[in-house]
Design an enzyme around this catalytic site. Structure first.
Site, short mmCIF file in Angstrom:
data_model
loop_
_atom_site.label_atom_id
_atom_site.label_comp_id
_atom_site.label_asym_id
_atom_site.label_seq_id
_atom_site.Cartn_x
_atom_site.Cartn_y
_atom_site.Cartn_z
N GLY A 1 65.75 9.55 5.97
CA GLY A 1 65.47 10.34 4.78
C GLY A 1 66.22 11.65 4.81
O GLY A 1 66.11 12.39 5.79
N CYS B 1 60.73 6.66 5.02
CA CYS B 1 60.73 8.02 5.53
C CYS B 1 60.62 7.98 7.04
O CYS B 1 60.58 6.92 7.65
CB CYS B 1 59.53 8.80 4.97
SG CYS B 1 59.51 8.93 3.18
#
Lengths: 470, 470, 470, 470
Positions: free
Chosen positions: C38, C12
């Site tokens: 992401g 992420c």
């Protein structure tokens, strides 16, 4: 009930305003009050004196427009439309108003009604090289206006209106003019109002109340109104013929707070109910309405008969376009979607069920059986119109394949098919008296074609084929 | 009218089914019939015996769910919820049912009502390290269930229910059990039904009719129902206290086709109208209702008084959440959005306007003035409940800043403020007799707190602060 | 190529800013530059000094936020997150930052990485009565912070950080403090910058360039930064252990314009390509890259080998989340969706195909066969990393069922499976030297676990089960 | 860079297939590979032999179509379009293919290019009564086809094509025929391919690779292909004139994996870069490209000059149509949206920046200044085309108000305006040789109008006004 036909008809609503700084917003609120006349698509076109622009889309007025879109729509004149989808003619292209640009100016049109010679005209124009992009009758008028010569817009429009036949209420907007026109029989309702210094026109007077406008008068059959910076100017494009307003506007279409011919629709429906009570003379325990169109009628029935009015059927307000239909299995288990009977009201009772009309009969049968399943001892169906025996070519197209239940059946046969304990249709005379248009002379001012088969206009091959295929 | 409070209350609807192969769809149709209890968000959680899963979102039932989503929701048990937004607590997180996973199993909860000691419990739990992710009371119960020890789920739930106070109707689903619980005063309605071999529970009986289920009985105050593969098992988590069902469920919230305590709501409202006619004794030309909750009442009033019932006010059905509010300038020009007076009905008439209640008075004032602008000679406001003088802590939160108009004013003062020619509130006795709960003993079985200030539960600091700030 | 794993990993991106009047907008642009880390969901939480509020949703930064939403997000501090969905843990609930309200204050957290003892901690906390609403590791830290005592937030955070193990980069926002923390091995990248008087932190330095900020330094392993109105304060929550930055950040994850440890990623990749050219020593006609991660590497390879670099494979930029996958039948007919070979470049040529890694091998096989179908005479696959033989527990979870092709196969076996004419993996030494972290001492500062099986942290049962199931 | 003009041009992509059972899906994948030619709107029309139907909308191919929509599009023939918005002509109405119904049959058209006599024809047709509903040139051809007499569709099309002038590649679909036509100068690319037994046509050959089709040949200037159940039939509607393919298709528009005139675009661009290196002869440290069109060129430049190619500028792939533009204040603080310089690559270096063209110069100035702010010592701008001095009337409309920077300025003046240390334009001869169309005879087969002012067609008043206003 006539709602069965919805999806098949082209009943729509139109609105126009000239001379108001918030023209687009006024049209938005006006269309919103006409939403019951069409939920499939809507659009607004404005003129700022220099150019026409607008926005349209499929869905409800409140879905298609938002603050941002509306706030960009400048101009002091606007026309708008709410539309019902026709069987095959849905889709964005057919959402009105239609807007046509040419190198000499632009023109927007919105239409309520149905032409009976549209296909004939289309054939001729196509042979002359015209191209149609929509399946809408509105485009036919646009081509005729363009092809007619004449220095003034109003003269070209006038010539064009003379060429079309059928039911039509038009609002036409150019950069500097608003034109309002109604067919020579006045088949569709159309009224004129005033909002401060501005003029408004709408399919129903409820739109005037919604925007705070005052009713001036109904537009007359065959009348052409030209509204521009010089004011309002009226002339007739047709030698006036016998008025023949669609009777179903009283029975079913119009909102109860609208007035047609100076008669409030709710009051007319109450009178229909009172007359129906007289004609039916049934002994029962409760009167109940098939909502919404049957409500005023049922109240009138109850008042005249002394039988109490009750909410025996509840309509779910939240059934939207995206609702998931129950499967057959769930339906058989009793899953209901739109109408629910109120057991506490009908159980053990003899019920009078008031509806506006019977078209195919399937809905009536379903409701009768629903009421009996909820414990009604007897169900007496009373209908505030005569049997519909003939197709309509003026905006309420009955499809070829769907038989009108009353076309070739007696009342007793229909009663048996819908499973009612009795069935009463209102008489034509009773209906006309109730709505204040007594049939004293040859012409009552109403179109009765779907009851009697007497059509107020010429019919053309593409209309007639419906009839003979039945 | 009580609808003024909407947006401020937490009135919701819950539904549950156990043992039906189409559990998710049944819940969908059940929730759809409860849509009037909450339009801001909705969700459904199902159990297939092994795991819980579901779907939720902001909007109407028909908007949040589609065929594809529903068809993937397997399992024979489900719970669902429709929700009203609270002032500050909207948003996806607060849409119910709430679903909690742990390594030992999952649990979903849906709640209708309002706890009076939620903040107190939250404080204690937070001091012990708990984290709350929503502002919902439902999460409080979830934490209590998890923290209570006990081998069986039902024992943990029972212990938890004893710790909370206020109005609550809960449905709780685990992988292999459905638990249904009602607060000891039975402040919120909750009923049990049967659909073939399956059990259903719902906030109102109209949901049973919608899915073809049979009503068995109301859930009792303080009762806990456990439904699992062994069948249905009932016990009480509270020594039963005096029943105190929210009276506003009859007056305003419930759908006319629901029954509360075996009394059909439409019939109860007609009786309220009849009693009101007796108590008011006004001479007038027409009776009209503020739709929708006033309709049944007005019909009863008309029947008892002999004054005809008319549609004097029309409600636009197409006002959605996204509707553009008219600006102040347009509003002053007369642009209307939701309610329209019917000039043809009220002009030149003495009008009786029937409404369910008066909260802040602003809506009543607006409607009275609308009717007068449409030509009503006199407007007599009759209200089917006593003056609301005290805040509600059980799900109809009146905000601190918005004064209850009746809190410190006489009926005459209110009449003057709303501009009516007369104003009649129904008496408490009249109301209770009309709904069939006569006040013969100390306990009529109804909560009257908002009229009398006598609250059926303890109050806690976070409830009381509303009161004293007024 | 490592992109095969996408959808399985939890890689992420995080961003934080403290002290800028446009904190939300700065975060928006920062997250936008981290979008490659992401694409499944994103959120921003701001603090205005009094309360935390925010917005999040599923989709791209540019889809989830619009002008209206951003303009309402006031406050001079903000944290944000872009997220990749895990196999089972998608959905709105898991979109970060997570926001927790309590009666004593609020706290928002965003996390990049993966904890190895999360399930262990969850079990313990659940036994103590905690409820988890997401499947995210981030919630574990929130519970630990809440349960730890300590007068100051930073002390509670510090205690909590000591309890967790694995890869983690956290940004935590309260009403009046921003806390930034990195795991003791520095497994995930995290850097600190300055934007005028404001501080910023981000997963990659490209975010600093995107918002016009200056790079100050990388956050150190085991470091805790507290930023509040008194300024920036640093301390260590862990006795620093050996640094072990994920090597795949150089090979695949990071954007070419970011710098890790002061080394520009594009330059590192060119060096990888140069080294690979030396190690492979293949005679061929063209060098081509599997876009996008292979591009810099291929350029380096071409430069070092003297073989021209060509665009032999084109990536369609418009493949979105909603793209319709071709059916098997269409795929067999040659319908391509994402990568197309360039016939004019590869036909009749001996092609060197440069990719970052081989995980399952299926994608490599497909590309090799695509190049041959486009006329390549030979396809030599060169990989800028050693064979991946071991699962990653720090954010790039290989699922249990999907075998790593290199786990139990020789290079020759893999070559045969993917249909290449030759296959060269870069040596571990070559890789480390190329990225400027030569393996001179025992500790090169990089995590090599997926190549060597030597994990820089303890492993726990829930991590290890992956391993032994293979 | 030419991308500056985007938003102003009408460059589009077209695709057609005849004789494949998955015609709609094949078209979907074909259009998807042409997405770089237009991202504003897209549509597909299919024929099942009896009627034409389709779907279109604003947005990307992957946004406008979904599985459900595509699965309902039956028929073995289809045409499709991806479109760029013109300055004033956006909106749903202008999304192609346009579909025209008449009582004698239907016709759908999709067009890439721009007519120079469209307005002239429109004027004449409007005077004859035609109505235009779109601002698209495509509708002009539809009207001409309809108005021309002739028994066969192909004869009517042929007559119509003779009346229009300019750049045009058309695909036209009726119930039982597919017609493909290219303007007499072959200004726009258009190729023919084969997919099993089916024929395909597309703006670029990359679409053939995307659907697994084989390239047959380019459609010839002035050629008309008729494809129906009898097979493929070719004839010429124009006496072939000198070929003049838009040179910008090589420089900028086409995808690197497409081939034009048998020359692979990537290879052509590399050759442009090599030639540019020769002509420029600059000493520097790194070569970098303005992505994406400059990449192949820069690679060629690097190869020929020996100066290493580096990623000095990164393009953010996630900039969508809904991206929020940074305010002026944020822009000044250094917030970047689309292109970022890579400090680690350019700092302290003499940079060669390769771009395709300079139109207004504003973008070039911004990139040069961005590179210098990131530490570049010198920035040498090299352009793979000659100065653009004249407007294009064939699909790349330069608006009247936006000056071409090279129209009246020397190279030195431009260099100063964009702030570069040197500026080199490729010579016309160099460009033509690089793309394999050496200017040995009078006619090289390429349109050079924007460089030389020599237009390959007649010009008409509405084209010329652009020119003289400058």
């Amino acid at each position: 009930m006539l709602a069965e036909l919805r999806g098949l008809n082209e009943e729509c609503g139109i609105f126009a305003v000239w001379g108001h700084e918030d023209a687009a917003k006024i049209t938005y609120y006006g269309l919103h009050s006409l939403q019951h006349r069409g939920q499939e698509g809507t659009g607004i076109i404005t003129s700022d004196g220099h150019e026409l622009s607008g926005h349209k889309g499929e869905g409800l007025v409140a879905e298609v427009f938002n603050e941002q879109v509306l706030s960009k729509m400048n101009g002091s004149a606007a026309i708008g439309h709410v539309r019902y989808a026709t069987a095959g003619g849905g889709g964005y292209e057919n959402v009105q108003p239609l807007l046509f640009h040419s190198q000499t100016g632009s023109m927007a049109l919105a239409h309520n009604g149905n032409l009976v010679n549209a296909n004939l005209i289309k054939s001729i124009l196509e042979q002359q090289g015209s191209i149609f992009q929509t399946s809408s009758d509105t485009e036919v008028l646009a081509h005729l206006i363009r092809r007619n010569s004449g220095w003034l817009m109003k003269d070209r429009v006038k010539s064009a209106l003379k060429q079309i036949e059928g039911a039509f209420a038009y609002v036409i907007l150019t950069e500097n003019e608003l034109i309002v026109a109604l067919d020579p029989q006045g088949l569709r309702p159309l009224s004129l109002g005033r909002l401060g210094d501005a003029y408004v026109a709408a399919s129903e007077t409820c739109a005037f109340d919604a925007v705070g406008a005052e009713f001036i008068r109904d537009v007359l059959p065959g009348e052409l109104l030209i509204i521009n910076e010089d004011g309002l100017y009226s002339e007739f494009f047709a030698e006036s013929r016998d008025e023949a307003l669609c009777t179903m506007e009283y029975i079913y279409f119009s909102r109860p707070d609208s007035s047609l011919n100076g008669i409030n629709v709710h009051t007319a429906r109450k009178n229909l109910g009172k007359r129906l009570a007289m004609e039916a003379g049934i002994d029962a325990d409760v009167v109940t309405a098939v909502p919404d169109s049957g409500v005023s009628t049922a109240i009138g029935y109850a008042e005249a008969s002394g039988i109490p009015y009750e909410l025996g059927l509840i309509k779910n307000r939240y059934v939207g376009r995206t609702f998931i239909q129950p499967s057959q299995a769930l339906r058989e288990q009793g899953v209901k979607m739109k109408l629910s009977p109120v057991r506490g009201v009908v159980e053990g009772k003899r019920v009078i069920m008031v509806d506006d009309s019977i078209v195919r009969g399937t809905t009536s049968r379903r409701i009768v059986s629903m009421l009996k399943a909820a414990g009604a001892l007897e169900v007496h169906v009373v209908i505030s119109s005569p049997p519909i025996k003939h197709p309509c070519f003026y905006g309420i197209d009955t499809s070829k394949k769907e038989e009108l239940i009353a076309h070739s059946r007696s009342t007793e046969e229909i009663r048996r098919l819908i499973g009612a304990d009795s069935l009463t249709f209102l008489s034509t005379e009773g209906m006309l008296e109730a709505i204040g248009r007594p049939n004293t002379s040859k012409n009552c001012g109403q179109c009765l074609a779907c009851f009697t088969g007497e059509y107020p206009t010429e019919l053309y091959p593409d209309s007639l084929q419906y009839y003979y295929q039945k």
